[in-house]
Design a protein around this motif. Structure first.
Motif, PDB file in Angstrom:
ATOM      1  N   ALA A  84       0.827  -1.203   0.000  1.00 17.42           N
ATOM      2  CA  ALA A  84       0.000   0.000   0.000  1.00 17.42           C
ATOM      3  C   ALA A  84       0.864   1.257   0.000  1.00 17.42           C
ATOM      4  CB  ALA A  84      -0.923  -0.005   1.218  1.00 17.42           C
ATOM      5  N   TYR A  85       1.962   1.257   0.773  1.00 16.37           N
ATOM      6  CA  TYR A  85       2.844   2.422   0.838  1.00 16.37           C
ATOM      7  C   TYR A  85       3.490   2.687  -0.524  1.00 16.37           C
ATOM      8  CZ  TYR A  85       6.012   5.746   3.052  1.00 16.37           C
ATOM      9  OH  TYR A  85       6.684   6.889   3.419  1.00 16.37           O
ATOM     10  N   ALA A  86       3.934   1.607  -1.196  1.00 15.57           N
ATOM     11  CA  ALA A  86       4.539   1.766  -2.521  1.00 15.57           C
ATOM     12  C   ALA A  86       3.498   2.199  -3.552  1.00 15.57           C
ATOM     13  CB  ALA A  86       5.198   0.456  -2.945  1.00 15.57           C
ATOM     14  N   ARG A  87       2.270   1.681  -3.424  1.00 14.48           N
ATOM     15  CA  ARG A  87       1.218   2.044  -4.372  1.00 14.48           C
ATOM     16  C   ARG A  87       0.881   3.535  -4.268  1.00 14.48           C
ATOM     17  NH1 ARG A  87      -1.492  -2.112  -3.518  1.00 14.48           N
ATOM     18  NH2 ARG A  87      -2.829  -1.296  -1.848  1.00 14.48           N
ATOM     19  N   ARG A  88       0.882   4.071  -3.030  1.00 13.27           N
ATOM     20  CA  ARG A  88       0.600   5.503  -2.874  1.00 13.27           C
ATOM     21  C   ARG A  88       1.670   6.365  -3.524  1.00 13.27           C
ATOM     22  NH1 ARG A  88      -0.983   3.949   2.436  1.00 13.27           N
ATOM     23  NH2 ARG A  88       1.001   4.696   3.296  1.00 13.27           N
ATOM     24  N   ARG A  89       2.877   5.837  -3.663  1.00 12.61           N
ATOM     25  CA  ARG A  89       3.962   6.580  -4.303  1.00 12.61           C
ATOM     26  C   ARG A  89       4.184   6.150  -5.745  1.00 12.61           C
ATOM     27  NH1 ARG A  89       3.873   6.912   0.568  1.00 12.61           N
ATOM     28  NH2 ARG A  89       4.913   8.504   1.847  1.00 12.61           N
ATOM     29  N   ARG A  90       3.248   5.353  -6.251  1.00 12.23           N
ATOM     30  CA  ARG A  90       3.277   4.900  -7.648  1.00 12.23           C
ATOM     31  C   ARG A  90       4.622   4.263  -7.985  1.00 12.23           C
ATOM     32  NH1 ARG A  90       0.304  10.015 -10.712  1.00 12.23           N
ATOM     33  NH2 ARG A  90      -1.643   9.915  -9.501  1.00 12.23           N
ATOM     34  N   SER A  91       5.027   3.336  -7.131  1.00  9.62           N
ATOM     35  CA  SER A  91       6.314   2.663  -7.293  1.00  9.62           C
ATOM     36  C   SER A  91       6.114   1.156  -7.252  1.00  9.62           C
ATOM     37  CB  SER A  91       7.267   3.102  -6.172  1.00  9.62           C
ATOM     38  OG  SER A  91       8.428   2.305  -6.158  1.00  9.62           O
ATOM     39  N   ASN A  92       7.023   0.445  -7.930  1.00  8.11           N
ATOM     40  CA  ASN A  92       7.018  -1.020  -7.911  1.00  8.11           C
ATOM     41  C   ASN A  92       8.117  -1.573  -7.005  1.00  8.11           C
ATOM     42  OD1 ASN A  92       4.889  -1.189  -9.764  1.00  8.11           O
ATOM     43  ND2 ASN A  92       6.301  -1.009 -11.502  1.00  8.11           N
ATOM     44  N   LEU A  93       8.664  -0.718  -6.143  1.00 11.42           N
ATOM     45  CA  LEU A  93       9.748  -1.144  -5.274  1.00 11.42           C
ATOM     46  C   LEU A  93       9.317  -2.244  -4.308  1.00 11.42           C
ATOM     47  CD1 LEU A  93      12.688  -0.658  -4.470  1.00 11.42           C
ATOM     48  CD2 LEU A  93      11.887   1.084  -2.860  1.00 11.42           C
ATOM     49  N   ASP A  94       8.026  -2.300  -3.992  1.00  7.55           N
ATOM     50  CA  ASP A  94       7.553  -3.316  -3.052  1.00  7.55           C
ATOM     51  C   ASP A  94       7.803  -4.728  -3.564  1.00  7.55           C
ATOM     52  OD1 ASP A  94       5.512  -2.407  -4.952  1.00  7.55           O
ATOM     53  OD2 ASP A  94       4.271  -3.988  -4.064  1.00  7.55           O
ATOM     54  N   ARG A  95       7.735  -4.918  -4.872  1.00  8.90           N
ATOM     55  CA  ARG A  95       7.976  -6.253  -5.436  1.00  8.90           C
ATOM     56  C   ARG A  95       9.414  -6.698  -5.183  1.00  8.90           C
ATOM     57  NH1 ARG A  95       5.052  -5.594 -11.391  1.00  8.90           N
ATOM     58  NH2 ARG A  95       2.968  -5.008 -10.607  1.00  8.90           N
ATOM     59  N   ILE A  96      10.358  -5.785  -5.360  1.00  9.42           N
ATOM     60  CA  ILE A  96      11.766  -6.120  -5.117  1.00  9.42           C
ATOM     61  C   ILE A  96      11.994  -6.383  -3.634  1.00  9.42           C
ATOM     62  CG2 ILE A  96      14.125  -5.282  -5.347  1.00  9.42           C
ATOM     63  CD1 ILE A  96      13.171  -3.522  -7.643  1.00  9.42           C
ATOM     64  N   ILE A  97      11.389  -5.549  -2.785  1.00  2.00           N
ATOM     65  CA  ILE A  97      11.569  -5.705  -1.343  1.00  2.00           C
ATOM     66  C   ILE A  97      11.046  -7.058  -0.879  1.00  2.00           C
ATOM     67  CG2 ILE A  97      10.875  -4.819   0.911  1.00  2.00           C
ATOM     68  CD1 ILE A  97      10.807  -2.035  -0.319  1.00  2.00           C
ATOM     69  N   LEU A  98       9.834  -7.423  -1.318  1.00  2.00           N
ATOM     70  CA  LEU A  98       9.226  -8.671  -0.871  1.00  2.00           C
ATOM     71  C   LEU A  98       9.943  -9.887  -1.447  1.00  2.00           C
ATOM     72  CD1 LEU A  98       5.462  -7.639  -1.164  1.00  2.00           C
ATOM     73  CD2 LEU A  98       6.841  -7.818   0.905  1.00  2.00           C
ATOM     74  N   ALA A  99      10.611  -9.718  -2.584  1.00  2.00           N
ATOM     75  CA  ALA A  99      11.315 -10.849  -3.197  1.00  2.00           C
ATOM     76  C   ALA A  99      12.690 -11.085  -2.573  1.00  2.00           C
ATOM     77  CB  ALA A  99      11.460 -10.610  -4.697  1.00  2.00           C
ATOM     78  N   GLU A 100      13.343 -10.013  -2.074  1.00  2.00           N
ATOM     79  CA  GLU A 100      14.727 -10.139  -1.608  1.00  2.00           C
ATOM     80  C   GLU A 100      14.894  -9.796  -0.133  1.00  2.00           C
ATOM     81  OE1 GLU A 100      17.351  -7.918  -4.080  1.00  2.00           O
ATOM     82  OE2 GLU A 100      16.396  -8.549  -5.960  1.00  2.00           O
ATOM     83  N   HIS A 101      13.794  -9.705   0.617  1.00  2.00           N
ATOM     84  CA  HIS A 101      13.913  -9.233   1.994  1.00  2.00           C
ATOM     85  C   HIS A 101      14.679 -10.212   2.898  1.00  2.00           C
ATOM     86  CE1 HIS A 101      10.835 -11.807   3.982  1.00  2.00           C
ATOM     87  NE2 HIS A 101      10.352 -11.882   2.761  1.00  2.00           N
ATOM     88  N   GLU A 102      14.624 -11.518   2.612  1.00  2.00           N
ATOM     89  CA  GLU A 102      15.322 -12.475   3.478  1.00  2.00           C
ATOM     90  C   GLU A 102      16.838 -12.311   3.364  1.00  2.00           C
ATOM     91  OE1 GLU A 102      13.966 -16.369   2.604  1.00  2.00           O
ATOM     92  OE2 GLU A 102      11.985 -16.080   3.515  1.00  2.00           O
ATOM     93  N   GLU A 103      17.353 -12.178   2.133  1.00  2.00           N
ATOM     94  CA  GLU A 103      18.791 -11.980   1.960  1.00  2.00           C
ATOM     95  C   GLU A 103      19.224 -10.647   2.551  1.00  2.00           C
ATOM     96  OE1 GLU A 103      16.674 -12.768  -0.343  1.00  2.00           O
ATOM     97  OE2 GLU A 103      17.244 -14.752  -1.100  1.00  2.00           O
ATOM     98  N   ALA A 104      18.383  -9.617   2.379  1.00  2.00           N
ATOM     99  CA  ALA A 104      18.723  -8.313   2.946  1.00  2.00           C
ATOM    100  C   ALA A 104      18.738  -8.357   4.474  1.00  2.00           C
ATOM    101  CB  ALA A 104      17.719  -7.265   2.455  1.00  2.00           C
ATOM    102  N   ALA A 105      17.819  -9.112   5.069  1.00  2.00           N
ATOM    103  CA  ALA A 105      17.794  -9.236   6.536  1.00  2.00           C
ATOM    104  C   ALA A 105      19.067  -9.901   7.043  1.00  2.00           C
ATOM    105  CB  ALA A 105      16.565 -10.041   6.968  1.00  2.00           C
ATOM    106  N   LEU A 106      19.572 -10.880   6.300  1.00  2.00           N
ATOM    107  CA  LEU A 106      20.819 -11.548   6.691  1.00  2.00           C
ATOM    108  C   LEU A 106      21.995 -10.574   6.620  1.00  2.00           C
ATOM    109  CD1 LEU A 106      21.666 -14.343   7.617  1.00  2.00           C
ATOM    110  CD2 LEU A 106      22.172 -14.919   5.235  1.00  2.00           C
ATOM    111  N   GLY A 107      22.039  -9.749   5.568  1.00  2.00           N
ATOM    112  CA  GLY A 107      23.085  -8.747   5.469  1.00  2.00           C
ATOM    113  C   GLY A 107      23.009  -7.726   6.586  1.00  2.00           C
ATOM    114  N   ALA A 108      21.786  -7.324   6.944  1.00  2.00           N
ATOM    115  CA  ALA A 108      21.616  -6.371   8.042  1.00  2.00           C
ATOM    116  C   ALA A 108      22.083  -6.966   9.365  1.00  2.00           C
ATOM    117  CB  ALA A 108      20.146  -5.947   8.136  1.00  2.00           C
ATOM    118  N   GLU A 109      21.846  -8.257   9.573  1.00  2.00           N
ATOM    119  CA  GLU A 109      22.320  -8.908  10.807  1.00  2.00           C
ATOM    120  C   GLU A 109      23.845  -8.904  10.877  1.00  2.00           C
ATOM    121  OE1 GLU A 109      19.392 -12.208  12.528  1.00  2.00           O
ATOM    122  OE2 GLU A 109      19.980 -12.640  10.465  1.00  2.00           O
TER     123      GLU A 109
END
Length: 471
Positions: A84-109
């Protein structure tokens, strides 16, 4: 007269030029000031080292706090708020976030651990530079302060951000986490190596990646768990959502009314007997057969029968065959989610369930499917389970032979087996004995003694269960 002037006087010659005397004077002045400058340089170097350590501790703490927050949000990423947040900003970034969030979480750890180590090491070195003879009280104060700071950085702040600003945070900081997962990938190799080592150590087979549907269901269950924990969802709502997700894993045969319990009419039944039968069974839809239940001719709707009862002239009334509606046959292996869609599409409420040999094995209604979602639906004509279960003592109970084993296990805390080829207490007895038991026969199973109280040539009607000290 100073020492410098004395030395200059001794070195001076009466006829020496003035410029040479001036040079000697400067040399001796600089030479005498070197020890003082060395002390000043050492103090300046010490102060710069302290300042560098303070900066390192602060940067390490900031990196650890930011990374801990990112790891927390990425691990428990709220799918729909991010979309919903990405849709309000007319962006498709949510698709990338939801697809790669597990690897990004590991990097953040990884960054979180790195920042914590750097910050704590710099803080310890700074404290050591302040006081070489550390007392017990100063060490205790440092330990307590460090504990509070680490808790705030790694727990309190990430938890608050995840609860209040998860979607905006992960949306605006995603480039940072994308970079983090790229630069820390050498550090994450250990996760796969250790995971593979423990998998082989446990002797578990390699598992294929779950499909998108399984991932989606796991995500919904995670959201449900979080909602129940935070009090956003009630337990009943959680059970309903869980029931909807399990519809695809449940077949019609698991919820249907079996053939032996189907109330059906023979096609040659007279009008008077038909009315009497309808009043007795209190059903709104009744299958009608010719000679055998395997020969279903149609379904009688009681609402179609009511206008005929209002006719005074019996000759004007329609016959049973004229009142029938076409039967709807479905296989016993059909899933409940497909069954519910077909119920809604056809606007029918009852279907005849058949097996692979076209034999009638039972009937299923839309109420049977809905009960898998909302729980048992009881109307004024349904038999109360409380009347079916009679407790004689804390460890002795009487019930009907068609009582479901899973319900008895849940209600009484038993562990009776519930296998694919039977799900009732009567089915358990027949499986153990290999035949229909007679009255008075008993079977012991998992600490429970089941005694047949009433039976006929076709089924077990009533049993007594004894467990614990009574068994």
């Amino acid at each position: 007269m100073t020492a410098t002037n004395t030395i200059v006087k001794k070195c001076e010659k009466p006829n020496e030029p003035y410029w040479r005397r001036l040079v000697w004077h400067r040399i001796m002045t600089v030479t005498s000031a070197k020890p003082q400058k060395r002390r000043l340089g050492r103090r300046l170097q010490h102060k710069m080292t302290e300042l560098a350590l303070m900066w390192m501790a602060g940067l390490g703490a900031a990196l650890a706090c930011m990374s801990a927050t990112g790891s927390k949000v990425l691990q428990e990423i709220p799918r729909h708020p991010v979309e919903a947040y990405a849709r309000r900003r007319r962006s498709n970034l949510d698709r990338i976030i939801l697809a790669e969030h597990e690897e990004a979480a590991l990097g953040a750890e990884c960054l979180q651990i790195l920042g914590t180590v750097v910050g704590m090491s710099a803080a310890t070195a700074w404290l050591a530079s302040q006081d070489s003879d550390m007392t017990t009280s100063s060490f205790a104060l440092f330990s307590a302060s460090s504990t509070i700071v680490v808790l705030a950085i790694n727990l309190w702040i990430p938890w608050a951000v995840n609860k209040l600003f998860a979607a905006p945070f992960v949306y605006h900081t995603w480039p940072l986490w994308w970079v983090a997962q790229k630069i820390t990938w050498p550090l994450t190799i250990g996760v796969k190596v250790v995971g593979e080592f423990f998998r082989r150590l446990a002797g578990r087979p390699e598992q294929d990646d779950p499909d998108d549907e399984e991932l989606f269901e796991d995500e919904i269950r995670s959201v449900l768990t979080a909602g129940l924990r935070d009090g956003v969802l009630e337990a009943a709502a959680g059970e309903m959502i869980e029931g909807v997700m399990e519809l695809g894993d449940t077949d019609v045969s698991d919820v249907m009314t079996p053939r032996s319990r189907v109330d059906a009419l023979e096609s040659k039944t007279s009008f008077t007997e038909m009315v009497r039968f309808v009043i007795t069974v209190r059903r709104t839809r009744i299958p009608v057969y010719d000679g055998s239940l395997d020969q279903i001719l149609g379904v009688l709707y009681v609402k179609d029968l009511l206008p005929e009862l209002a006719k005074d002239n019996a000759e004007e009334r329609k016959t049973l065959a004229q009142l029938l509606r076409p039967p709807w046959f479905i296989p016993s292996t059909k899933s409940l989610d497909a069954m519910l869609r077909e119920f809604l599409a056809t606007r029918k409420h009852l279907a005849i369930v058949v097996n692979e040999y076209e034999g009638m094995v039972g009937v299923v209604t839309i109420e049977d499917v809905l009960e898998e979602i909302v729980g048992e639906i009881v109307d004024e004509y349904d038999r109360d389970d409380g009347e079916n279960l009679i407790r004689l003592s804390d460890t002795i109970l009487e019930t009907s032979g068609d009582a479901r084993i899973d319900e008895l296990n849940e209600r009484l805390g038993l562990s009776l087996p519930d296998e694919e080829d039977f799900d009732t207490i009567g089915g358990l007895l027949m499986r153990r004995l290999g035949r229909i038991p007679a009255e008075g026969e008993s079977v012991a199973q998992d600490g429970v003694v089941v005694t047949v109280l009433e039976a006929n040539a076709r089924q077990v009607k009533r049993v007594r269960l004894e467990w614990g000290g009574a068994a």
